[in-house]
Write a protein that holds these residues in place. Structure first.
Motif, mmCIF file in Angstrom:
data_model
loop_
_atom_site.group_PDB
_atom_site.id
_atom_site.type_symbol
_atom_site.label_atom_id
_atom_site.label_comp_id
_atom_site.label_asym_id
_atom_site.label_seq_id
_atom_site.Cartn_x
_atom_site.Cartn_y
_atom_site.Cartn_z
ATOM 1 N N ALA A 141 0.804 -1.225 0.000
ATOM 2 C CA ALA A 141 0.000 0.000 0.000
ATOM 3 C C ALA A 141 0.833 1.270 0.000
ATOM 4 C CB ALA A 141 -0.937 0.004 1.210
ATOM 5 N N PHE A 142 2.157 1.136 0.170
ATOM 6 C CA PHE A 142 3.034 2.296 0.229
ATOM 7 C C PHE A 142 4.181 2.122 -0.754
ATOM 8 C CE2 PHE A 142 0.886 1.784 4.272
ATOM 9 C CZ PHE A 142 0.361 3.056 4.486
ATOM 10 N N ARG A 143 4.588 3.200 -1.368
ATOM 11 C CA ARG A 143 5.548 3.142 -2.478
ATOM 12 C C ARG A 143 6.850 2.446 -2.090
ATOM 13 N NH1 ARG A 143 8.455 6.715 -6.590
ATOM 14 N NH2 ARG A 143 6.634 8.018 -6.947
ATOM 15 N N ALA A 144 7.522 2.920 -1.041
ATOM 16 C CA ALA A 144 8.845 2.399 -0.696
ATOM 17 C C ALA A 144 8.790 0.914 -0.361
ATOM 18 C CB ALA A 144 9.433 3.188 0.471
ATOM 19 N N ALA A 145 7.808 0.521 0.453
ATOM 20 C CA ALA A 145 7.700 -0.888 0.842
ATOM 21 C C ALA A 145 7.399 -1.769 -0.360
ATOM 22 C CB ALA A 145 6.620 -1.043 1.909
ATOM 23 N N THR A 146 6.599 -1.269 -1.297
ATOM 24 C CA THR A 146 6.258 -2.049 -2.488
ATOM 25 C C THR A 146 7.486 -2.296 -3.350
ATOM 26 O OG1 THR A 146 3.991 -1.209 -2.510
ATOM 27 C CG2 THR A 146 4.862 -2.073 -4.584
ATOM 28 N N LEU A 147 8.267 -1.267 -3.588
ATOM 29 C CA LEU A 147 9.470 -1.425 -4.401
ATOM 30 C C LEU A 147 10.468 -2.364 -3.728
ATOM 31 C CD1 LEU A 147 9.917 2.242 -5.673
ATOM 32 C CD2 LEU A 147 9.068 0.266 -6.959
ATOM 33 N N GLU A 148 10.564 -2.292 -2.408
ATOM 34 C CA GLU A 148 11.450 -3.203 -1.673
ATOM 35 C C GLU A 148 10.959 -4.643 -1.794
ATOM 36 O OE1 GLU A 148 11.691 -1.829 2.329
ATOM 37 O OE2 GLU A 148 12.689 0.062 1.783
ATOM 38 N N ALA A 149 9.643 -4.849 -1.694
ATOM 39 C CA ALA A 149 9.091 -6.197 -1.786
ATOM 40 C C ALA A 149 9.326 -6.796 -3.169
ATOM 41 C CB ALA A 149 7.599 -6.165 -1.466
ATOM 42 N N PHE A 150 9.159 -6.007 -4.214
ATOM 43 C CA PHE A 150 9.403 -6.501 -5.568
ATOM 44 C C PHE A 150 10.874 -6.840 -5.769
ATOM 45 C CE2 PHE A 150 5.148 -5.316 -6.659
ATOM 46 C CZ PHE A 150 4.845 -6.036 -7.795
ATOM 47 N N SER A 151 11.744 -5.999 -5.263
ATOM 48 C CA SER A 151 13.179 -6.260 -5.395
ATOM 49 C C SER A 151 13.575 -7.531 -4.665
ATOM 50 C CB SER A 151 13.968 -5.068 -4.842
ATOM 51 O OG SER A 151 15.357 -5.308 -4.916
ATOM 52 N N ALA A 152 13.022 -7.745 -3.468
ATOM 53 C CA ALA A 152 13.341 -8.942 -2.691
ATOM 54 C C ALA A 152 12.882 -10.215 -3.396
ATOM 55 C CB ALA A 152 12.701 -8.845 -1.310
ATOM 56 N N ALA A 153 11.831 -10.099 -4.224
ATOM 57 C CA ALA A 153 11.311 -11.257 -4.953
ATOM 58 C C ALA A 153 11.991 -11.457 -6.304
ATOM 59 C CB ALA A 153 9.806 -11.111 -5.153
ATOM 60 N N GLY A 154 12.996 -10.620 -6.622
ATOM 61 C CA GLY A 154 13.748 -10.803 -7.860
ATOM 62 C C GLY A 154 13.256 -9.999 -9.045
ATOM 63 N N TRP A 155 12.376 -9.036 -8.788
ATOM 64 C CA TRP A 155 11.863 -8.192 -9.856
ATOM 65 C C TRP A 155 12.635 -6.873 -9.926
ATOM 66 C CZ3 TRP A 155 7.902 -9.765 -13.022
ATOM 67 C CH2 TRP A 155 7.061 -10.795 -12.568
ATOM 68 N N GLN A 156 12.691 -6.294 -11.119
ATOM 69 C CA GLN A 156 13.121 -4.907 -11.299
ATOM 70 C C GLN A 156 11.881 -4.105 -11.649
ATOM 71 O OE1 GLN A 156 16.174 -5.061 -14.327
ATOM 72 N NE2 GLN A 156 17.784 -5.450 -12.822
ATOM 73 N N ALA A 157 11.476 -3.206 -10.759
ATOM 74 C CA ALA A 157 10.197 -2.508 -10.913
ATOM 75 C C ALA A 157 10.405 -1.008 -11.098
ATOM 76 C CB ALA A 157 9.314 -2.757 -9.699
ATOM 77 N N THR A 158 9.593 -0.436 -11.983
ATOM 78 C CA THR A 158 9.535 1.008 -12.162
ATOM 79 C C THR A 158 8.077 1.447 -12.074
ATOM 80 O OG1 THR A 158 9.355 0.824 -14.576
ATOM 81 C CG2 THR A 158 11.577 1.040 -13.642
ATOM 82 N N LEU A 159 7.868 2.722 -11.796
ATOM 83 C CA LEU A 159 6.526 3.277 -11.695
ATOM 84 C C LEU A 159 6.307 4.218 -12.871
ATOM 85 C CD1 LEU A 159 6.436 4.101 -7.869
ATOM 86 C CD2 LEU A 159 5.876 1.949 -9.028
ATOM 87 N N GLU A 160 5.295 3.928 -13.684
ATOM 88 C CA GLU A 160 5.020 4.688 -14.889
ATOM 89 C C GLU A 160 3.714 5.475 -14.743
ATOM 90 O OE1 GLU A 160 7.280 4.763 -17.142
ATOM 91 O OE2 GLU A 160 8.498 3.065 -16.435
ATOM 92 N N ASN A 161 3.678 6.645 -15.424
ATOM 93 C CA ASN A 161 2.459 7.453 -15.515
ATOM 94 C C ASN A 161 1.920 7.852 -14.133
ATOM 95 O OD1 ASN A 161 0.608 8.700 -17.376
ATOM 96 N ND2 ASN A 161 -0.955 7.271 -16.698
ATOM 97 N N THR A 162 2.812 8.254 -13.238
ATOM 98 C CA THR A 162 2.400 8.601 -11.879
ATOM 99 C C THR A 162 1.594 9.891 -11.866
ATOM 100 O OG1 THR A 162 4.482 9.757 -11.463
ATOM 101 C CG2 THR A 162 4.362 7.445 -10.819
ATOM 102 N N ARG A 163 0.593 9.927 -11.016
ATOM 103 C CA ARG A 163 -0.242 11.110 -10.832
ATOM 104 C C ARG A 163 -0.921 11.013 -9.477
ATOM 105 N NH1 ARG A 163 -3.315 12.020 -15.490
ATOM 106 N NH2 ARG A 163 -1.550 11.101 -16.565
ATOM 107 N N ARG A 164 -1.407 12.135 -8.970
ATOM 108 C CA ARG A 164 -2.028 12.162 -7.649
ATOM 109 C C ARG A 164 -3.479 12.615 -7.757
ATOM 110 N NH1 ARG A 164 1.819 11.619 -3.701
ATOM 111 N NH2 ARG A 164 3.987 11.902 -4.414
ATOM 112 N N GLY A 165 -4.294 12.088 -6.837
ATOM 113 C CA GLY A 165 -5.701 12.458 -6.830
ATOM 114 C C GLY A 165 -6.315 12.278 -5.456
ATOM 115 N N HIS A 166 -7.254 13.150 -5.146
ATOM 116 C CA HIS A 166 -7.910 13.124 -3.843
ATOM 117 C C HIS A 166 -8.916 11.968 -3.784
ATOM 118 C CE1 HIS A 166 -9.452 14.693 -0.082
ATOM 119 N NE2 HIS A 166 -10.682 14.586 -0.551
ATOM 120 N N ALA A 167 -8.957 11.287 -2.651
ATOM 121 C CA ALA A 167 -9.890 10.179 -2.438
ATOM 122 C C ALA A 167 -10.593 10.356 -1.103
ATOM 123 C CB ALA A 167 -9.158 8.843 -2.463
ATOM 124 N N GLU A 168 -11.846 9.931 -1.054
ATOM 125 C CA GLU A 168 -12.666 9.993 0.155
ATOM 126 C C GLU A 168 -13.180 8.592 0.487
ATOM 127 O OE1 GLU A 168 -13.779 12.551 2.099
ATOM 128 O OE2 GLU A 168 -12.847 14.251 1.047
#
Length: 332
Positions: free
Chosen positions: A274-301
């Motif tokens: 659910a959080f960027r840093a932890a997700t990238l770490e989890a993918f790396s630990a599993a042997g993946w090379q991950a990048t984040l594409e088309n990033t954007r922000r939006g308000h949620a309720e």
């Protein structure tokens, strides 16, 4: 299920070879049949065109089954609510109840009525920024896969929302997978009603113990699916095992300092991706090379609760207003 998949499948329990008995076909689709594992004796039927490749004896968290069964039981005990929910004016219902109407009508085979209720409900359940961000990520993914002739396997497909966007752009087959046979049956009916079922195969399987052979899948995709599957290390290791190419995941991240939603995510056991840093770490630990594409922000309720189906919640998260970071995670 399309016949080409037989060469890609193995026993999800022990990875043994499957012997197939095909009872009925519709063109290149297998409608009924059975697979038997020569090593462990596991039996996996094909019913109504859906291959049921769940490990025998294991308990699976089928939230679609639980929601549909609970809703059906409630309405059976409250026929007046049933009538108002399913036959009253759609616009008179609260957004959450519109969504519940869609679920009920889909179960009862009214694909057109269900789709109308889903479309109407979304604008009341989610902020305009949430919907705009989701549309932008889905469009990016469709463009990235446009013209693809190799099979694309959708992990944790749910209602198959991504399938309807991808199918017009793909030239090859699309495989939808989910732990819930119920949601796959409904998806198949909806795709058939819209004329989009010819290039689609449906497999009921656990994303942590898939029936695919090692290195057999050139393209994996998922639409919010990763965060809904528990045991993240096991999930990412399994996807890494079966992947021969790229994983595309439409997803979003919560701000790291969002205390209220972090606490709710931890309580639900959904915080690992659910959080960027932890997700990238989890993918790396599993042997993946991950990048984040088309990033954007939006308000949620938080999504509003039901009125007819009193206090029922469509989405448990977020529990407090927040700014989500949207992207397509691309892992190789």
């Amino acid at each position: 299920m399309q016949r080409f998949l037989l060469d890609l499948l193995e026993c999800p329990n022990c990875h043994g070879t499957l012997a197939w008995r095909i009872h009925a076909r519709n063109g290149d689709h297998i409608e009924t049949g059975e697979a038997l594992c020569a090593a462990c004796g596991g039996r996996y039927p094909v019913r109504d065109g859906i291959a049921l490749l769940l490990v025998p004896g294991e308990r699976h968290e089928d939230l679609w089954e639980e929601a549909a069964s609970g809703l059906a039981s409630f309405l059976a005990a409250n026929p007046a609510v049933d009538a108002q929910l399913t036959r009253g004016p759609l616009e008179a219902l609260a957004p959450a109840d519109q969504l519940f109407r869609a679920l009920v009508l889909e179960e009862r085979g009214d694909a057109a009525g269900a789709e109308a209720a889903y479309v109407t409900a979304r604008t009341g359940l989610y902020t305009s920024e949430y919907l705009a961000c989701y549309a932008a990520e889905r469009e990016w993914l469709v463009n990235a896969l446009a013209g693809e002739e190799r099979p694309v396997v959708d992990i944790a497909s749910g209602r198959g929302d991504m399938a309807e966007a991808l199918l017009p752009a793909l030239r090859g087959p699309l495989v939808l997978t989910d732990v819930s046979p119920r949601v796959l049956r409904n998806t198949r009916r909806r795709l058939a009603a819209s004329g989009n079922a010819a290039r689609v195969s449906l497999l009921a399987c656990d994303a942590r113990r898939t029936p695919f052979r090692a290195g057999s899948l050139p393209i994996l995709a998922t639409n919010f699916g990763l965060g809904s599957v528990p045991e993240t290390p096991r999930l990412l290791a399994e996807l890494r095992r079966i992947a021969a190419g790229t994983l595309y995941a439409v997803t979003y991240f919560f701000p790291p300092d969002d205390a209220a939603n972090r606490a709710a995510l931890v309580d639900a056991g959904l915080d690992a991706l659910a959080f960027r840093a932890a997700t990238l770490e989890a993918f790396s630990a599993a042997g993946w090379q991950a990048t984040l594409e088309n990033t954007r922000r939006g308000h949620a309720e938080p999504t509003p609760r039901g009125v007819l189906i009193e206090d029922a919640v469509v989405d448990g998260l977020p529990v407090a207003p927040t700014e989500l970071e949207w992207c397509v995670l691309v892992a190789r």
